[in-house]
Write an enzyme that holds these catalytic residues in place. Structure first.
Site, PDB file in Angstrom:
ATOM      1  N   ASP A 194      -1.859  -3.530   3.545  1.00  0.00           N
ATOM      2  CA  ASP A 194      -1.262  -4.850   3.789  1.00  0.00           C
ATOM      3  C   ASP A 194       0.179  -4.920   3.285  1.00  0.00           C
ATOM      4  O   ASP A 194       1.033  -5.532   3.919  1.00  0.00           O
ATOM      5  CB  ASP A 194      -2.072  -5.939   3.076  1.00  0.00           C
ATOM      6  CG  ASP A 194      -3.492  -6.014   3.613  1.00  0.00           C
ATOM      7  OD1 ASP A 194      -3.739  -5.492   4.714  1.00  0.00           O
ATOM      8  OD2 ASP A 194      -4.350  -6.596   2.920  1.00  0.00           O
TER       9      ASP A 194
HETATM   10  N1  LIG Z   1      -2.760  -7.804  -6.476  1.00  0.00           N
HETATM   11  C1  LIG Z   1      -3.660  -8.754  -6.552  1.00  0.00           C
HETATM   12  O1  LIG Z   1      -3.719  -9.479  -7.512  1.00  0.00           O
HETATM   13  C2  LIG Z   1      -4.644  -8.948  -5.453  1.00  0.00           C
HETATM   14  C3  LIG Z   1      -5.876  -9.565  -5.740  1.00  0.00           C
HETATM   15  C4  LIG Z   1      -6.784  -9.710  -4.708  1.00  0.00           C
HETATM   16  C5  LIG Z   1      -6.441  -9.280  -3.420  1.00  0.00           C
HETATM   17  N2  LIG Z   1      -5.245  -8.720  -3.188  1.00  0.00           N
HETATM   18  C6  LIG Z   1      -4.927  -8.293  -1.848  1.00  0.00           C
HETATM   19  O2  LIG Z   1      -5.098  -6.894  -1.748  1.00  0.00           O
HETATM   20  C7  LIG Z   1      -4.180  -6.377  -0.810  1.00  0.00           C
HETATM   21  C8  LIG Z   1      -3.392  -5.312  -1.499  1.00  0.00           C
HETATM   22  O3  LIG Z   1      -2.721  -4.516  -0.581  1.00  0.00           O
HETATM   23  P1  LIG Z   1      -2.784  -2.955  -0.648  1.00  0.00           P
HETATM   24  O4  LIG Z   1      -1.856  -2.458   0.372  1.00  0.00           O
HETATM   25  O5  LIG Z   1      -2.601  -2.503  -2.039  1.00  0.00           O
HETATM   26  O6  LIG Z   1      -4.283  -2.587  -0.307  1.00  0.00           O
HETATM   27  P2  LIG Z   1      -5.096  -2.841   1.036  1.00  0.00           P
HETATM   28  O7  LIG Z   1      -4.270  -3.519   2.025  1.00  0.00           O
HETATM   29  O8  LIG Z   1      -6.381  -3.415   0.624  1.00  0.00           O
HETATM   30  O9  LIG Z   1      -5.320  -1.379   1.595  1.00  0.00           O
HETATM   31  C9  LIG Z   1      -5.875  -0.399   0.818  1.00  0.00           C
HETATM   32  C10 LIG Z   1      -6.071   0.800   1.709  1.00  0.00           C
HETATM   33  O10 LIG Z   1      -6.401   1.901   0.884  1.00  0.00           O
HETATM   34  C11 LIG Z   1      -7.230   2.766   1.630  1.00  0.00           C
HETATM   35  N3  LIG Z   1      -8.102   3.477   0.713  1.00  0.00           N
HETATM   36  C12 LIG Z   1      -9.176   3.035   0.049  1.00  0.00           C
HETATM   37  N4  LIG Z   1      -9.718   4.008  -0.695  1.00  0.00           N
HETATM   38  C13 LIG Z   1      -8.971   5.114  -0.487  1.00  0.00           C
HETATM   39  C14 LIG Z   1      -9.050   6.449  -0.956  1.00  0.00           C
HETATM   40  N5  LIG Z   1     -10.002   6.856  -1.818  1.00  0.00           N
HETATM   41  N6  LIG Z   1      -8.123   7.336  -0.527  1.00  0.00           N
HETATM   42  C15 LIG Z   1      -7.170   6.940   0.349  1.00  0.00           C
HETATM   43  N7  LIG Z   1      -7.062   5.702   0.817  1.00  0.00           N
HETATM   44  C16 LIG Z   1      -7.954   4.783   0.411  1.00  0.00           C
HETATM   45  C17 LIG Z   1      -7.983   1.909   2.601  1.00  0.00           C
HETATM   46  O11 LIG Z   1      -7.979   2.529   3.866  1.00  0.00           O
HETATM   47  P3  LIG Z   1      -9.162   3.527   4.265  1.00  0.00           P
HETATM   48  O12 LIG Z   1     -10.427   2.772   4.069  1.00  0.00           O
HETATM   49  O13 LIG Z   1      -8.840   3.912   5.657  1.00  0.00           O
HETATM   50  O14 LIG Z   1      -9.048   4.675   3.328  1.00  0.00           O
HETATM   51  C18 LIG Z   1      -7.179   0.611   2.677  1.00  0.00           C
HETATM   52  O15 LIG Z   1      -6.663   0.375   3.955  1.00  0.00           O
HETATM   53  C19 LIG Z   1      -3.328  -7.520  -0.340  1.00  0.00           C
HETATM   54  O16 LIG Z   1      -3.820  -8.017   0.845  1.00  0.00           O
HETATM   55  C20 LIG Z   1      -3.505  -8.518  -1.464  1.00  0.00           C
HETATM   56  O17 LIG Z   1      -3.330  -9.836  -1.064  1.00  0.00           O
HETATM   57  C21 LIG Z   1      -4.371  -8.504  -4.188  1.00  0.00           C
END
Ligand SMILES: NC(=O)c1ccc[n+]([C@@H]2O[C@H](COP(=O)([O-])OP(=O)(O)OC[C@H]3O[C@@H](n4cnc5c(N)ncnc54)[C@H](OP(=O)(O)O)[C@@H]3O)[C@@H](O)[C@H]2O)c1
Ligand SMILES: NC(=O)c1ccc[n+]([C@@H]2O[C@H](COP(=O)([O-])OP(=O)(O)OC[C@H]3O[C@@H](n4cnc5c(N)ncnc54)[C@H](OP(=O)(O)O)[C@@H]3O)[C@@H](O)[C@H]2O)c1
Ligand SMILES: NC(=O)c1ccc[n+]([C@@H]2O[C@H](COP(=O)([O-])OP(=O)(O)OC[C@H]3O[C@@H](n4cnc5c(N)ncnc54)[C@H](O)[C@@H]3O)[C@@H](O)[C@H]2O)c1
Ligand SMILES: NC(=O)c1ccc[n+]([C@@H]2O[C@H](COP(=O)([O-])OP(=O)(O)OC[C@H]3O[C@@H](n4cnc5c(N)ncnc54)[C@H](O)[C@@H]3O)[C@@H](O)[C@H]2O)c1
Lengths: 97, 381, 452, 452, 97, 381
Positions: C381
């Site tokens: 994201d």
């Molecule tokens: N920071 C905060 O406080 C917080 C709290 C709650 C929610 N959020 C939300 O979380 C999101 C954070 O964004 P982000 O870009 O960090 O994460 P993300 O958008 O959730 O994407 C994480 C990606 O990591 C991949 N992944 C998972 N395990 C993996 C592994 N072992 N090896 C390689 N890839 C792996 C997944 O794809 P695959 O499954 O294809 O591997 C997934 O698409 C935002 O939408 C944010 O709003 C953040």
């Protein structure tokens, strides 16, 4: 015939060897390596020399051979020198680190 | 447009709703800010620093409140306060809308636009305005520090000439924002950390901060679209208590952060589970002030049980690090105002097409928030 | 020892020197010495060849060598460092024409079928190498337009030429005395060389030169068979084989397949009106390594996936290796990356990544255009350009880290699955994005070992 | 195609199969297929050889092949897995005698000097390989005593035999018709094979076999020259060269130099009364890798030097690689390691080493004897056996981690300098200790890359 | 003479190739690799075959050749089979992981 | 042989000099242990657990003291206590021998063998008996926790949707045992840590726990053979103060642990350095109780300066984690008794050939410790 077998043997061995040698070359060496092996391919020079020297009369083959010698020499001399220049630069870059 | 920041009145509150950095930013987009004298003192911001940033520092705030277009606070205003607000003023603060029906109705009738920081939706885009998250995050850190200070041992393992000190065991129940930060902080200090949550997606998140997840089979649990937990059935709750028992008994520190959005927090650590812990162990009940996850916790207090277990229910956790907490809250507020800022008119204009307007509770005399309306009058829908 | 044995054994020595030289050229520490050894090998070969008793007249040789040496030396010395590649192309072309001439000169009335076949190959490959290299030279030195040159019916013309070459070859071997077949073959080879290279873009020229270089080796090899000379065979096939490998390595470093390089020009003509958006380009960790190795600025963008894979230590290790390799490494930390505020900070601090390298989104975005490779490690994201580009998207308007502005983007994740926000990511389909599928930690470990 | 060309080209194919087979044998994933390919190469070679027009009678061949095949197959099938090495030694010996016999049989009255020389080499190397292998077999199967066998004047006898071999060789080439020289050469070769191997200890036999294997390759190669056969040359020299490399690798894995293996027996006779205590044995990280790779239990003992080098992350990485390689890894933490209580714990926790792997001194010491390799990373005082052994030492009586009880100890430090307590460490001079000098982190990174 | 040059060429190429091939072999493969290359060295077999079949009369050379055939066959057949057995074990060990 | 453990009398002291684990070990080698009732309560050890381990739990300890062969305490005995000791009894405790001349002379005349835990030599072999180290180690951890709790910010860096919180800066002055542990703990919590010490060997040690060393050129400094610091000249001290200035001013937390063996700790942070710090910053003065490294620190108190800086001088740091502290102290004491234990006679027999006997101050009526004798009567030698 026999001779062709030897030649084939040599071909086979050299080809495999060529593949083995250039296993994993760092990207920075691609150009010099290419240039050096280009110079090696100027080895046709020795074939050309033999043909160019075959007779004193300027026959067709002799002339062709002489032209070949000239071109191949450019390839060889220029190729090695250019490679050396490139690698020289390299050295300096490496030393700085 | 005048933004007014009164000093927080709640006892012991050190935070402030706006800090000079954001006063400056607000001035830059064209707002005027007035702040009550010494409002920032508890968080380490002097009146001078506000003045430098362009705010007016006022001693009697009542006068300013009358003119205020926006009033920014941390805690909810009192009904008295509301009286002096002008019609159409915007009030930004925590509101506790599920429980403060009276206050909200008063807002409605005063014609005040009431924004509840609790009701900022939980989307990726709105995270920068989400004060619940930003404060919960700090709470996670503070709770571990408090627990570590109360414990009669150290958290990390040490193999020393005077024997080996085993790492302390920390068990975190509820791994939302606060829980995860608590896990990470305890982990950093060298503790052996286990965690549990009813939402199944959390297992991976717990492992992603390096801790162990305790698997308890509760059957179907689920979560809301905002990522909040759904209330457990009584049977499930029973299973959970049973499943946690052994882990709690052998933990040195238990930290509970379980919340169910819009409801009283569940009671998940019973008195007998507390009794099974070693003397000297520590429990931190994050929810002590709103009902408590732990039987026997008292809001705002540290209770020592007969078995020698300390239950910390201090509450208002992020207030322990008021400087950072104020900075984050102020940033959330600024981002919220900025989101709805009309550059041309230099004023805050609510746009009800924007998802984020879900945080608006009352507007122009109406209770506009559907969730809250629903909560008060479930039958009416 | 008989003269012929002396020559023969000297050839063995030269061949060995070529081999050792080539091997040494593969490592920066020894490359220069390797080149010298190889040159010595060449010198020995030339000198002993002059002893050949078949040579009765040295005049032409002397003149030709003198001319060649002077031109070669002057060109090599004069050329600007930046024009090296085109110079190499030119030299290569000369090697090709030399093979062509040797083949031609070797035609003897009494030659048998095999000899004639090898002669024909020598002429054909030599000719293609010659004009192909010249075109490459032209494109690189900007004498010719660098962009792919295409015309309607190109495929048809090419096929026709290829068939004609086969026919000419057959006829030549059958009736070597009929010189018109020979000339036809030469002409076709020369034309074909041009045709093959013009539809390839200037940026791909290094690969083409490397390939032509490999061809010139094969030409020498064929000439060796024609005049029955070991050394030509050894040297030629060494160059041929190592050239192919090198070409392949270069393609990988450019993120391309060889056939993509060679035929992309052609296929574009055919698919002018097809939409080729939306193609996902996976890449193996092996190949990703070549790209990373050549990068001088690398940005690492960690996300929740790095946390899940607990890959922080591997990330740090990769960072150190890249730095040792001379690259600058920075981290871009998006405020919402991970699942809790400061998630990435906790992990990177655990791995002891210096705080100074962690850039906030607003600091890294302006630098992104100068980044050679952005490595997105389990983030989704927070690098989603939909936030910038797609009005309807639920995250529209949220600032993200603009990795798509970097030259190349590697996305390390396990699948095409979406992230927390549950929305698709157009980044994965961008022209400059490569997906490295697999657990982030494993992929990183793989990359780390490649650096060994 | 003429029959001889068919044979010739088939040989090219066999040779290629041998080469590819050998290459594949170098990696566990492909080794078995490699072996099969190589065997197919051999089959092709044998079958086409039978087409040779020089062969007029197949009787002897058939009988001999049948006998050989049966014996070989039965032996290969029957042998216990634990007796494989001696079986290989025996087979190798048969290869040697075969070369000897081929050389002998190739003697023709009209043979020239070169041919005779190669014949002599074939006989000599074949003979040495034969008896040498037999002795190795004897030692391994415990038919003969495994310990080095030495006698007074051994060096003199050996020198005499070598000189005699030269003389016999010279005379044989000069007067091939005089069979006594031939017999003398055979006898000398056979005797020399025995002499060379008896002074080497049983534990070093694998290296010796590998070396003799390389010799048998050379013998085949010599036989190839003698009977003018390409394939013998290719296969023989492949085996010869790869055998040498393999021997070298094995020596490294055993922590020995080749000359040390071959001549340690001899030198001991000479230096019986010299004290050889107090020798420091450094080893490179490269070589240390081979030992680690073969280890199944590894104990890591960190000390202050790990902290100084900030090598904790590298340690963790090495641990993971060792574990992937099938080894069990444990850590031994001495209570006073480092410069503050719990120093090692802080660092290892930072690198996320599981608490369960950290053993206290009292838990690891009883296990130390079962540890294959103990890696001491920048520790010194806490592994100092003087605390146990040297009454006068200021640390006498302090419990330490008894790494010296492990099979092999690697000590990673920068120099021979002493630690905090300022006292010398007899550990560094122990028989089973190898010093890996250099910054601990660099050494570890090096090891890690070797695992790539 | 010519032939020896070819042979030398081949020798040179094979030796270099041999060195290149066995670069870095894991310790676990030492024994099988040794055993397999041992089997390859049984290539003398083909030399022996030619010598053993040279004539129908049991001349010295023929007998020597036949003996060589027998020994070499043991080496070849036993060598390959033993190697295969060893590598088979390996497979199983590897699979368990 | 009877070993007696009285309850510590000092106010607020929670530690105990022996814990059940070592009572058991002592019983096993043949000693009898008597402990005062509820002596272990503060550290989490019940009387029952002592009984189980084989100790006699006594309510009036005076009677037992009369019979005691060895008396084990943490704090020094009072002169009154000494009166009831029998002749030849061994007293093991902290003694503060450089300052407690009266007490030591009283011991001498009572014929009590006085062992000072402070005087255990600093050799590798004796580290297991070294209570100064073991307690200082815990002190390092506790000081950081206290500082973190007092600070109005969090220690780690956090890049969050509500802005980036910069890591706090921690400056540790004096990197002995306590200082190093403080550095490591602050580092673990994510702070940016710098440290300074006068002994030059320490630079490497500081880096070995991952922190930065502040280099100040003081000229020759040196250390004793036991690894203790040598007192600085006044000029050097001046240079040090100058060199630290900037670092202190920009630090959020300053922790001072500077000690010079046998002397009053040096005053190294002056009032103006404190004044230059940001409001809300925290100073921990480890030495506050023995004279103080920081101007304005008060023993046992937390002082808030005019500039809003908190100076923590609580003291008795390891007492905050009494369970682990007691375990380590007890382990030190056990190792000491064990070192001199005569297995056959089942008694503790001092052996003056053993280096470790350097901790014995008085024996058979004599002041046997040369260092202390020297300290009292420097001219006599
Ligand atoms: N920071 C905060 O406080 C917080 C709290 C709650 C929610 N959020 C939300 O979380 C999101 C954070 O964004 P982000 O870009 O960090 O994460 P993300 O958008 O959730 O994407 C994480 C990606 O990591 C991949 N992944 C998972 N395990 C993996 C592994 N072992 N090896 C390689 N890839 C792996 C997944 O794809 P695959 O499954 O294809 O591997 C997934 O698409 C935002 O939408 C944010 O709003 C953040
Ligand atoms: N734990 C505590 O609380 C504490 C406190 C104070 C003192 N001590 C004392 O410290 C000692 C601890 O024993 P120890 O075995 O851990 O340490 P040690 O005996 O001090 O030895 C450390 C060794 O590490 C090597 N080293 C230093 N930097 C290195 C680098 N970058 N790479 C590789 N090697 C490096 C040094 O050798 P090179 O210079 O040759 O590399 C040195 O010999 C004990 O004597 C203990 O009494 C302990
Ligand atoms: N997308 C965003 O922008 C965003 C922002 C903040 C939080 N979130 C997500 O929202 C979710 C909720 O976060 P929160 O911390 O505000 O939640 P919360 O404060 O409502 O609850 C805290 C935790 O308690 C858990 N819980 C409830 N009942 C429990 C029980 N009986 N036993 C154990 N645990 C129980 C919940 O599952 C939750 O994890 C999290 O997943 C978080 O990642 C998303
Ligand atoms: N070998 C052992 O068994 C052993 C055991 C414990 C400690 N030690 C060593 O003994 C040494 C002293 O340890 P300690 O913690 O008990 O020392 P300490 O308590 O006496 O002093 C604390 C620190 O303050 C420093 N200091 C003194 N004056 C200072 C000034 N003006 N400014 C800044 N710093 C100043 C000292 O150098 C020391 O590092 C350490 O090096 C430690 O490693 C060794």
């Amino acid at each position: 015939m026999e001779v062709y077998i030897f030649l084939t043997f040599i071909l086979m061995l050299s080809v495999i060897l060529g593949f083995e040698l250039i296993h994993k070359v760092p990207a920075t060496l691609h150009t010099p390596l290419m240039s050096a092996s280009n110079a090696i391919s100027g080895i046709t020079l020795i074939g050309a020399i033999v043909l160019a020297g075959k007779s004193a009369d300027p026959q067709m083959a002799t002339l062709l051979g002489a032209a070949a010698v000239a071109f191949a020499t450019i390839n060889v001399v220029g190729g090695y020198m250019v490679t050396d220049r490139m690698l020289g630069m390299f050295k300096k870059k490496g030393d700085k680190k | 447009m005048l933004i007014v920041v009164p000093k927080e009145k709640q006892k012991g509150e050190n935070r402030v709703a706006l800090i000079p950095e954001f006063v400056k930013k607000l001035s830059r987009v064209g707002a005027r800010v007035a702040i009550e004298a010494s409002a920032g003192a508890g968080a380490g911001f002097t009146d001078d620093s506000y003045r430098e940033a362009g705010a007016e520092v006022v001693t009697g705030i009542e006068a300013s409140l009358k003119d205020a277009d926006i009033v920014v606070r941390i805690h909810k205003p009192s009904s008295d306060d509301l009286a002096s607000y002008k019609k159409g003023a915007i009030s930004i603060s925590y509101l506790d809308p599920f429980n403060e029906r009276g206050l909200i109705e008063a807002m409605g009738s005063a014609g005040v636009t009431g924004i509840s920081m609790e009701m900022i939706p939980r989307s990726t885009r709105s995270q920068k305005m989400d004060a619940l998250s930003s404060q919960a995050n700090l709470a996670g850190y503070v709770m571990v520090l408090k627990a570590a200070a109360a414990l009669d041992r150290i958290l990390p393992m040490m193999m020393t000439p005077a024997g080996t000190l085993k790492p302390s065991k920390v068990f975190v129940i509820g791994a939302g924002v606060a829980g995860l930060q608590a896990i990470a902080t305890a982990k950093r200090l060298g503790a052996k950390v286990t965690a549990f949550d009813t939402r199944s997606v959390v297992a991976e998140q717990v492992q992603s901060v390096g801790a162990k997840f305790l698997h308890i089979d509760l059957g179907e649990t689920g979560q809301t679209k905002d990522g909040y937990a759904v209330q457990l059935t009584p049977e499930q709750l029973e299973k959970q208590k049973e499943g946690q028992k052994a882990e709690i008994a052998e933990s040195d520190i238990v930290i509970t952060t379980a919340q169910v959005f819009g409801r009283k927090p569940p009671l998940i650590v019973t008195a007998d589970a507390v009794a099974a812990m070693k003397p000297g162990s520590v429990i931190v009940d994050m929810a002590a002030e709103t009902g408590g996850n732990v039987e026997g916790s008292r809001p705002g207090e540290v209770v020592v049980t007969e078995g020698g277990v300390k239950i910390i229910g201090t509450g208002n956790w992020s207030n322990e690090v008021p400087r950072d907490a104020s900075q984050m809250y102020a940033s959330n507020v600024f981002n919220l105002i900025d989101e709805f800022w009309d550059e041309e008119q230099k004023r805050m204009t609510l746009d009800f097409d924007n998802d984020i307007s879900g945080c608006v509770i009352t507007h122009e005399g109406e209770l506009v928030n559907a969730t809250i309306r629903n909560h008060y009058q479930p039958d009416k829908g | 020892m008989a003269l012929s044995s002396l020559i023969g054994f000297s050839y063995v020595v030269s061949a060995a020197l070529f081999i050792i030289g080539l091997k040494m050229l593969g490592s920066p520490a020894t490359a220069r010495r390797g080149n010298t050894l190889s040159a010595i090998g060449m010198l020995i070969a030339v000198v002993v060849t002059l002893l050949d008793q078949g040579i009765v007249d040295f005049r032409y040789i002397a003149i030709a060598v003198a001319i060649g040496a002077v031109i070669g030396a002057v060109a090599a010395r004069r050329v600007a460092m930046t024009s090296m590649p085109e110079m190499v192309a030119l030299f290569n072309g000369f090697g090709g024409i030399a093979s062509l001439l040797v083949g031609w000169a070797a035609i003897a009335p009494d030659a048998g079928g095999i000899v004639l076949t090898t002669i024909f190959l020598s002429i054909l490959i030599g000719g293609v190498t010659f004009t192909g290299s010249l075109v490459a030279y032209g494109k690189l030195s900007e004498i010719m337009p660098g962009k792919p040159l295409m015309f309607k019916g190109q495929a048809v013309v090419n096929s026709a030429v290829i068939i004609a070459i086969f026919v000419a070859g057959y006829l030549f071997v059958q009736q070597p005395e009929n010189l018109s077949y020979l000339y036809a073959a030469i002409a076709l080879a020369v034309v074909f060389g041009v045709l093959v290279v013009i539809p390839i873009g200037g940026a791909d020229m290094p690969v083409v030169i490397s390939l032509l270089n490999s061809y010139s080796g094969l030409a020498a090899c064929a000439a060796g068979f024609a005049i029955n000379n070991n050394l030509l065979i050894v040297a030629g096939s060494l160059v041929g084989a190592s050239g192919i490998i090198l070409t392949n390595i270069m393609c990988k470093a450019m993120n391309r397949s060889l056939s993509n390089v060679l035929f992309s020009g052609f296929s574009k003509v055919k698919s002018m009106d097809m939409k080729i958006e939306g193609e996902v380009k996976p890449i193996t960790a092996d190949d990703a390594f070549y790209v990373l190795e050549a990068a001088s600025t690398v940005a690492i963008i960690p996300g929740y996936g790095m946390a899940v894979a607990q890959a922080q230590h591997a990330v740090k290790e990769l960072q150190e290796l890249l730095e040792e390799n001379g690259a600058e490494v920075i981290y871009g930390i998006h405020p919402v990356a991970g699942r809790m505020p400061g998630h990435m900070n906790v992990l990177l601090a655990e791995a002891d990544v210096s705080y100074d390298l962690l850039l906030e989104m607003d600091d890294i975005n302006p630098r992104m255009e100068t980044v050679d490779v952005a490595i997105v490690i389990g983030a989704n994201d927070v690098v989603n350009p939909a936030a910038r580009e797609m009005e309807g998207s639920p995250i529209y308007g949220m600032p993200v880290i603009n990795v798509d502005k970097a030259r190349t983007v590697f996305v390390l994740k396990r699948s095409m699955a979406s992230g927390f926000a549950g929305i698709d990511n157009p980044l994965f389909f961008k022209e400059n994005t490569r997906m490295v599928f697999g657990d982030a930690k494993e992929t990183l470990s793989h990359l780390i070992r490649e650096f060994g």
